[in-house]
Design a protein around this motif. Structure first.
Motif, PDB file in Angstrom:
ATOM      1  N   TYR A 210       0.804  -1.222   0.000  1.00  0.00           N
ATOM      2  CA  TYR A 210       0.000   0.000   0.000  1.00  0.00           C
ATOM      3  C   TYR A 210       0.842   1.280   0.000  1.00  0.00           C
ATOM      4  O   TYR A 210       2.004   1.266   0.377  1.00  0.00           O
ATOM      5  CB  TYR A 210      -0.910   0.009   1.244  1.00  0.00           C
ATOM      6  CG  TYR A 210      -1.587  -1.316   1.460  1.00  0.00           C
ATOM      7  CD1 TYR A 210      -2.405  -1.866   0.470  1.00  0.00           C
ATOM      8  CD2 TYR A 210      -1.370  -2.054   2.623  1.00  0.00           C
ATOM      9  CE1 TYR A 210      -3.010  -3.099   0.645  1.00  0.00           C
ATOM     10  CE2 TYR A 210      -1.972  -3.289   2.809  1.00  0.00           C
ATOM     11  CZ  TYR A 210      -2.789  -3.805   1.815  1.00  0.00           C
ATOM     12  OH  TYR A 210      -3.363  -5.035   1.987  1.00  0.00           O
ATOM     13  N   ASN A 211       0.141   2.339  -0.377  1.00  0.00           N
ATOM     14  CA  ASN A 211       0.680   3.697  -0.249  1.00  0.00           C
ATOM     15  C   ASN A 211       2.047   3.847  -0.905  1.00  0.00           C
ATOM     16  O   ASN A 211       2.971   4.421  -0.337  1.00  0.00           O
ATOM     17  CB  ASN A 211       0.735   4.090   1.242  1.00  0.00           C
ATOM     18  CG  ASN A 211      -0.652   4.072   1.870  1.00  0.00           C
ATOM     19  OD1 ASN A 211      -1.604   4.594   1.291  1.00  0.00           O
ATOM     20  ND2 ASN A 211      -0.791   3.444   3.032  1.00  0.00           N
ATOM     21  N   GLY A 212       2.162   3.283  -2.101  1.00  0.00           N
ATOM     22  CA  GLY A 212       3.387   3.467  -2.888  1.00  0.00           C
ATOM     23  C   GLY A 212       4.526   2.546  -2.500  1.00  0.00           C
ATOM     24  O   GLY A 212       5.616   2.636  -3.064  1.00  0.00           O
ATOM     25  N   ASN A 213       4.311   1.664  -1.549  1.00  0.00           N
ATOM     26  CA  ASN A 213       5.368   0.703  -1.210  1.00  0.00           C
ATOM     27  C   ASN A 213       5.428  -0.399  -2.260  1.00  0.00           C
ATOM     28  O   ASN A 213       4.439  -0.689  -2.928  1.00  0.00           O
ATOM     29  CB  ASN A 213       5.096   0.092   0.172  1.00  0.00           C
ATOM     30  CG  ASN A 213       5.426   1.073   1.271  1.00  0.00           C
ATOM     31  OD1 ASN A 213       6.580   1.406   1.494  1.00  0.00           O
ATOM     32  ND2 ASN A 213       4.395   1.580   1.944  1.00  0.00           N
ATOM     33  N   GLU A 297      -6.183  -0.878   1.199  1.00  0.00           N
ATOM     34  CA  GLU A 297      -5.423   0.368   1.404  1.00  0.00           C
ATOM     35  C   GLU A 297      -6.310   1.436   2.045  1.00  0.00           C
ATOM     36  O   GLU A 297      -5.897   2.131   2.980  1.00  0.00           O
ATOM     37  CB  GLU A 297      -4.884   0.855   0.055  1.00  0.00           C
ATOM     38  CG  GLU A 297      -3.986   2.063   0.134  1.00  0.00           C
ATOM     39  CD  GLU A 297      -3.387   2.372  -1.231  1.00  0.00           C
ATOM     40  OE1 GLU A 297      -2.207   2.061  -1.452  1.00  0.00           O
ATOM     41  OE2 GLU A 297      -4.115   2.911  -2.093  1.00  0.00           O
ATOM     42  N   GLN A 298      -7.541   1.526   1.555  1.00  0.00           N
ATOM     43  CA  GLN A 298      -8.476   2.537   2.100  1.00  0.00           C
ATOM     44  C   GLN A 298      -8.783   2.236   3.571  1.00  0.00           C
ATOM     45  O   GLN A 298      -8.822   3.141   4.406  1.00  0.00           O
ATOM     46  CB  GLN A 298      -9.763   2.537   1.269  1.00  0.00           C
ATOM     47  CG  GLN A 298     -10.643   3.721   1.593  1.00  0.00           C
ATOM     48  CD  GLN A 298     -12.103   3.474   1.215  1.00  0.00           C
ATOM     49  OE1 GLN A 298     -12.465   2.406   0.706  1.00  0.00           O
ATOM     50  NE2 GLN A 298     -12.935   4.466   1.462  1.00  0.00           N
ATOM     51  N   ARG A 299      -8.973   0.970   3.873  1.00  0.00           N
ATOM     52  CA  ARG A 299      -9.263   0.595   5.265  1.00  0.00           C
ATOM     53  C   ARG A 299      -8.076   0.944   6.170  1.00  0.00           C
ATOM     54  O   ARG A 299      -8.243   1.494   7.253  1.00  0.00           O
ATOM     55  CB  ARG A 299      -9.533  -0.897   5.367  1.00  0.00           C
ATOM     56  CG  ARG A 299     -10.792  -1.325   4.682  1.00  0.00           C
ATOM     57  CD  ARG A 299     -10.824  -2.829   4.641  1.00  0.00           C
ATOM     58  NE  ARG A 299     -11.939  -3.327   3.858  1.00  0.00           N
ATOM     59  CZ  ARG A 299     -12.144  -4.612   3.629  1.00  0.00           C
ATOM     60  NH1 ARG A 299     -11.317  -5.516   4.107  1.00  0.00           N
ATOM     61  NH2 ARG A 299     -13.173  -5.010   2.910  1.00  0.00           N
ATOM     62  N   LEU A 300      -6.879   0.573   5.694  1.00  0.00           N
ATOM     63  CA  LEU A 300      -5.673   0.853   6.482  1.00  0.00           C
ATOM     64  C   LEU A 300      -5.570   2.353   6.773  1.00  0.00           C
ATOM     65  O   LEU A 300      -5.367   2.770   7.918  1.00  0.00           O
ATOM     66  CB  LEU A 300      -4.423   0.374   5.721  1.00  0.00           C
ATOM     67  CG  LEU A 300      -3.078   0.845   6.273  1.00  0.00           C
ATOM     68  CD1 LEU A 300      -2.825   0.273   7.668  1.00  0.00           C
ATOM     69  CD2 LEU A 300      -1.935   0.446   5.336  1.00  0.00           C
ATOM     70  N   ASN A 301      -5.746   3.154   5.718  1.00  0.00           N
ATOM     71  CA  ASN A 301      -5.556   4.590   5.879  1.00  0.00           C
ATOM     72  C   ASN A 301      -6.653   5.225   6.733  1.00  0.00           C
ATOM     73  O   ASN A 301      -6.448   6.275   7.328  1.00  0.00           O
ATOM     74  CB  ASN A 301      -5.477   5.269   4.503  1.00  0.00           C
ATOM     75  CG  ASN A 301      -4.191   4.887   3.790  1.00  0.00           C
ATOM     76  OD1 ASN A 301      -3.236   4.406   4.417  1.00  0.00           O
ATOM     77  ND2 ASN A 301      -4.152   5.067   2.476  1.00  0.00           N
TER      78      ASN A 301
END
Ligand code: PMP
Ligand code: GLU
Length: 394
Positions: A210-213, A297-301
């Motif tokens: 996620y998030n570009g990783n 990803e949305q849930r994590l963020n």
């Protein structure tokens, strides 16, 4: 009745146990929110289910070769080429009943009594028990939030002995979600090659970053590193196919043969229709993978900022997988519990929120929360945890 020592020396899987307990409570009518699940909450994509149906209708319901169908091996070989640029032959691939089974076969094929396997802690609960079942000795290297739960060569130098046989790398990690970069893997790989240690690379969460990783496989570093590495992966997490039980290993042909011999006398082969489903998963459209990734990803963020706002909770932001692994020891102390495991039990009893205690992962001050559930459930779970804290810190 007296059981064998091997049955007595292992503990049951805490991840599966908490999921079973949460389901049991749900079945008895309780409104339980399960954050224990180690599986995506999405349905298996329709085209994969169709492929399994067609295979069954076409009569593909018989034994297959122990190491898997040649067509599935080819689909895996194509996947490994497409995603990592790897070249593997069919005799370097074994398909098993999930990555868990493949790892089991690997330890059975690799370890002699008292051989050691270095496992960074926190670790997925089954590694240590599988090593023990093979007569080996798991050697945990404890990591910390400060090092983002990653090991370095300095750690390996301290842990290595004449009995060390293998080093296990799980990136993205269950339970921390940390990902090793190419630069971090380089010295680790160099150390393993120099000391003739097998590298076990569990890449089951490869697609969930996620998030570009970015995910990078240690076996991509060089030919000599790849020759020393056992790549373990499967469709469980990437294609939301946990129940189909298909995983694989890619490695040296002689090692794969040894694993296959053991499979041939134990499980024979993974379910034939599941293998056809996995062929479709690897050869078919990959868009559903991206849809699931974006949802995670949305849930994590959304949920991470709420989690770290809780008093007495620290958590390194995960880069992949679908777990959060916060340290809740100060919070559990403030709530008056003697250990985090008791805090977890009370949370389930009083608020009906199921999380997994960190003890099984080798870090008893932590808990693992899975965000493989709806955002709605996650928000509700956090509300209940806040209520629980309020009640116990009055
Ligand atoms: N490795 C890790 C790190 C896991 O979290 C899991 C989850 N079950 C597995 C391997 C095994 O997955 P499976 O057997 O479903 O392929
Ligand atoms: N790997 C998942 C988890 O960690 C599934 C359960 C298991 O096989 O341990 O929860």
């Amino acid at each position: 009745m007296q059981f064998a020592r091997r049955a007595e020396m292992i503990t049951p899987s805490s991840t599966l146990a908490i999921t079973a307990k949460a389901n049991e409570l749900k079945a008895s009518g309780f409104d339980v929110i399960g954050l224990g699940a180690g599986q995506p909450d999405f349905n298996t994509p329709e085209f994969i289910i169709d492929a399994a149906n067609e295979a069954a209708q076409a009569g593909h319901t018989k034994y297959t070769p122990s190491a898997g169908l040649p067509e599935l091996k080819d689909a895996i070989i194509k996947k490994l080429k497409r995603d990592q640029g790897f070249d593997y032959e069919r005799n370097q691939i074994i398909v098993g009943n999930g990555a868990k089974h493949v790892l089991y076969l690997l330890f059975q094929a690799l370890l002699n009594p008292s051989d050691e396997v270095i496992i960074p802690a926190p670790y997925w609960v089954s590694y240590t028990e599988q090593v023990k079942l093979a007569g080996g000795v798991p050697v945990a290297i404890e990591t910390s939030e400060r090092s983002h739960f990653k090991i370095t060569v300095a750690d390996l130098e301290k842990a290595v002995t004449a009995k060390t046989k293998a080093v296990l790398i799980n990136s993205p990690s269950n339970p921390t979600g940390m990902i090793y970069s190419k630069e971090e893997l380089e010295p680790i790989a160099e150390f393993c090659v120099k000391n003739d240690l097998v590298i076990i690379s569990d890449e089951i969460y490869e697609k969930l970053v996620y998030n570009g990783n970015h995910f990078f496989s240690i076996a991509q570093l060089s030919k000599s590193v790849k020759a020393q590495t056992v790549v373990v992966n499967g469709v469980s997490k990437s294609h939301s196919m946990t129940g189909w039980r298909i995983g694989y290993a890619a490695a040296d042909a002689a090692l794969i043969q040894a694993m296959t011999n053991i499979a041939s006398h134990s499980t024979s082969n993974p379910a034939s229709v599941s293998q056809y489903a996995a062929i479709a998963a690897y050869n078919g459209p990959q868009e559903s993978i991206e849809d699931m990734r974006q949802a995670f990803e949305q849930r994590l963020n959304t949920i991470y900022p709420r989690l770290i706002n809780l008093p007495g909770v620290t958590c390194v932001k995960p880069q992949g997988a679908f777990y959060l692994f916060p340290n809740v020891r100060p919070l559990s102390d403030a709530c008056g519990f003697t250990c985090v495991t008791d805090w977890v039990k009370a949370l389930l009893d009083e608020e009906k929120v199921a999380v997994v205690p960190g003890a099984g992962f080798g870090m008893p001050d932590y808990i693992r929360l899975s965000y493989a559930t709806s955002l709605d459930n996650l928000e509700k779970a956090l509300d209940r945890i806040e209520h629980f804290i309020k009640e116990h810190t009055k």
